[in-house]
Design an enzyme around this catalytic site. Structure first.
Site, PDB file in Angstrom:
ATOM      1  N   LYS A   1     -15.923 -28.365 -12.996  1.00 47.42           N
ATOM      2  CA  LYS A   1     -15.106 -29.450 -13.540  1.00 47.42           C
ATOM      3  C   LYS A   1     -15.104 -29.409 -15.075  1.00 47.42           C
ATOM      4  O   LYS A   1     -16.110 -29.090 -15.701  1.00 47.42           O
ATOM      5  CB  LYS A   1     -15.655 -30.785 -13.051  1.00 47.42           C
TER       6      LYS A   1
ATOM      7  N   LYS B   1     -19.876 -26.168 -18.485  1.00 46.54           N
ATOM      8  CA  LYS B   1     -19.679 -24.802 -17.997  1.00 46.54           C
ATOM      9  C   LYS B   1     -19.699 -23.779 -19.137  1.00 46.54           C
ATOM     10  O   LYS B   1     -20.382 -22.763 -19.055  1.00 46.54           O
ATOM     11  CB  LYS B   1     -18.355 -24.775 -17.243  1.00 46.54           C
TER      12      LYS B   1
ATOM     13  N   LYS C   1      -8.003 -24.283 -24.106  1.00 49.17           N
ATOM     14  CA  LYS C   1      -8.675 -24.852 -25.281  1.00 49.17           C
ATOM     15  C   LYS C   1      -9.317 -23.770 -26.137  1.00 49.17           C
ATOM     16  O   LYS C   1      -9.735 -24.029 -27.255  1.00 49.17           O
ATOM     17  CB  LYS C   1      -9.748 -25.865 -24.849  1.00 49.17           C
TER      18      LYS C   1
ATOM     19  N   ASP D   1     -10.921 -27.703 -12.878  1.00 43.46           N
ATOM     20  CA  ASP D   1     -10.254 -28.876 -12.324  1.00 43.46           C
ATOM     21  C   ASP D   1      -8.961 -28.493 -11.602  1.00 43.46           C
ATOM     22  O   ASP D   1      -8.559 -29.120 -10.636  1.00 43.46           O
ATOM     23  CB  ASP D   1      -9.904 -29.875 -13.436  1.00 43.46           C
TER      24      ASP D   1
END
Length: 270
Positions: free
Chosen positions: A9, A14, A40, A125
């Site tokens: 998620k 992570k 990102k 996600d």
């Protein structure tokens, strides 16, 4: 060569875990390449000491077929090769499709040699086809899911396990285990151990929530670099060694959402 993918998620830690594992592997003498598959482009920040400014998609948009390996592969802590797939402009295009283009370009350039341990850090996600590419197309064979004991984190982990199970029959991708990243909730480690067992895998590490991680992050470093003698650094080193030695890979057996809710409720009651 080990081809590893970390899923989980968004915001679960992570990328921090991946960067520390990459740093620990490099410290142990492995040739490592970490590939961030998130628009990102912050997966390799702690290894490079800054956010990567030259993503694969940025360079493809700028130079087209003239892109070179030197423009997209950057060297970080202890020689770790760092790549960021990048993504489309906000509100334009598909990030999943961007990952497909980036990985295909890296493959065409032969940017990563066969002797590298490759670690893909993938946004978890979203389970669309683009984000499943490392599993579906055989880029990664050893899949690890980073999760806390929070319901939505476990929900994302369970969805990722469904993706691994779906593609296991057509390739070599298998689940290597759950990496617990603590949020200090009640009976969290025991919950993650049972969740992993129900998924037909195991909890390979339980990483405590420590200030050392935050302190290293604000300095744009891994814990391995900033506090190499700390207990937290030792945990990441142990996890890195386990990943390299792990042969207990499995096809997961995802839970129904109602069963997942019941499991979390049972462990969450005071």
């Amino acid at each position: 060569m080990r081809k590893i993918a970390f899923y989980g998620k968004g915001g679960i830690g992570k990328s921090t875990t991946a960067a520390n594992v990459s740093a620990a592997l490099a410290e142990q003498g492995q040739a490592v390449c970490q590939i961030g598959c998130d628009p990102k482009n912050d997966s390799t920040r702690l290894l490079l000491g800054s956010t990567c400014k030259q993503t694969v998609l940025d360079m493809v948009r700028k130079y087209g077929d003239e892109v070179t390996t030197e423009q997209v592969v950057h060297t970080g802590f202890r020689g770790v090769k760092c790549v960021e797939a990048g993504g489309p402009e906000p509100g334009v295009g598909c990030a999943g499709r961007g990952i497909i283009v980036a990985l295909e370009k890296l493959k065409a350039l032969q940017s990563v040699s066969e002797d590298h341990v490759i670690l893909y850090d993938v946004l978890g996600d979203v389970v669309c086809g683009g984000f499943a590419v490392p599993i579906r197309e055989g880029y990664a064979t050893d899949i690890y899911i980073v999760s806390s004991g929070e319901l939505m984190s476990l929900y994302a982990a369970n969805n990722i396990a469904k993706g691994v199970a779906r593609f296991a029959g057509r390739g070599r991708a298998r689940l290597g285990g759950i990496i617990g990243n603590s949020r200090n909730i009640i009976r969290e480690q025991a919950l993650l151990e049972e969740f992993a067992a129900k998924l037909n895998t195991r909890l390979v590490a339980f990483i405590p929530r420590e200030q050392a991680v935050h302190q290293a992050e604000i300095r744009r470093q891994t814990v391995i670099e900033w506090k190499p003698e700390s207990a937290q650094a030792a945990i990441y080193r142990h996890l890195a060694a386990l990943i390299m030695d792990n042969r207990e890979l499995s096809v997961p057996t995802p839970l129904e959402f109602e069963d997942l809710e019941e499991l979390v409720l049972r462990y969450g009651e005071e």
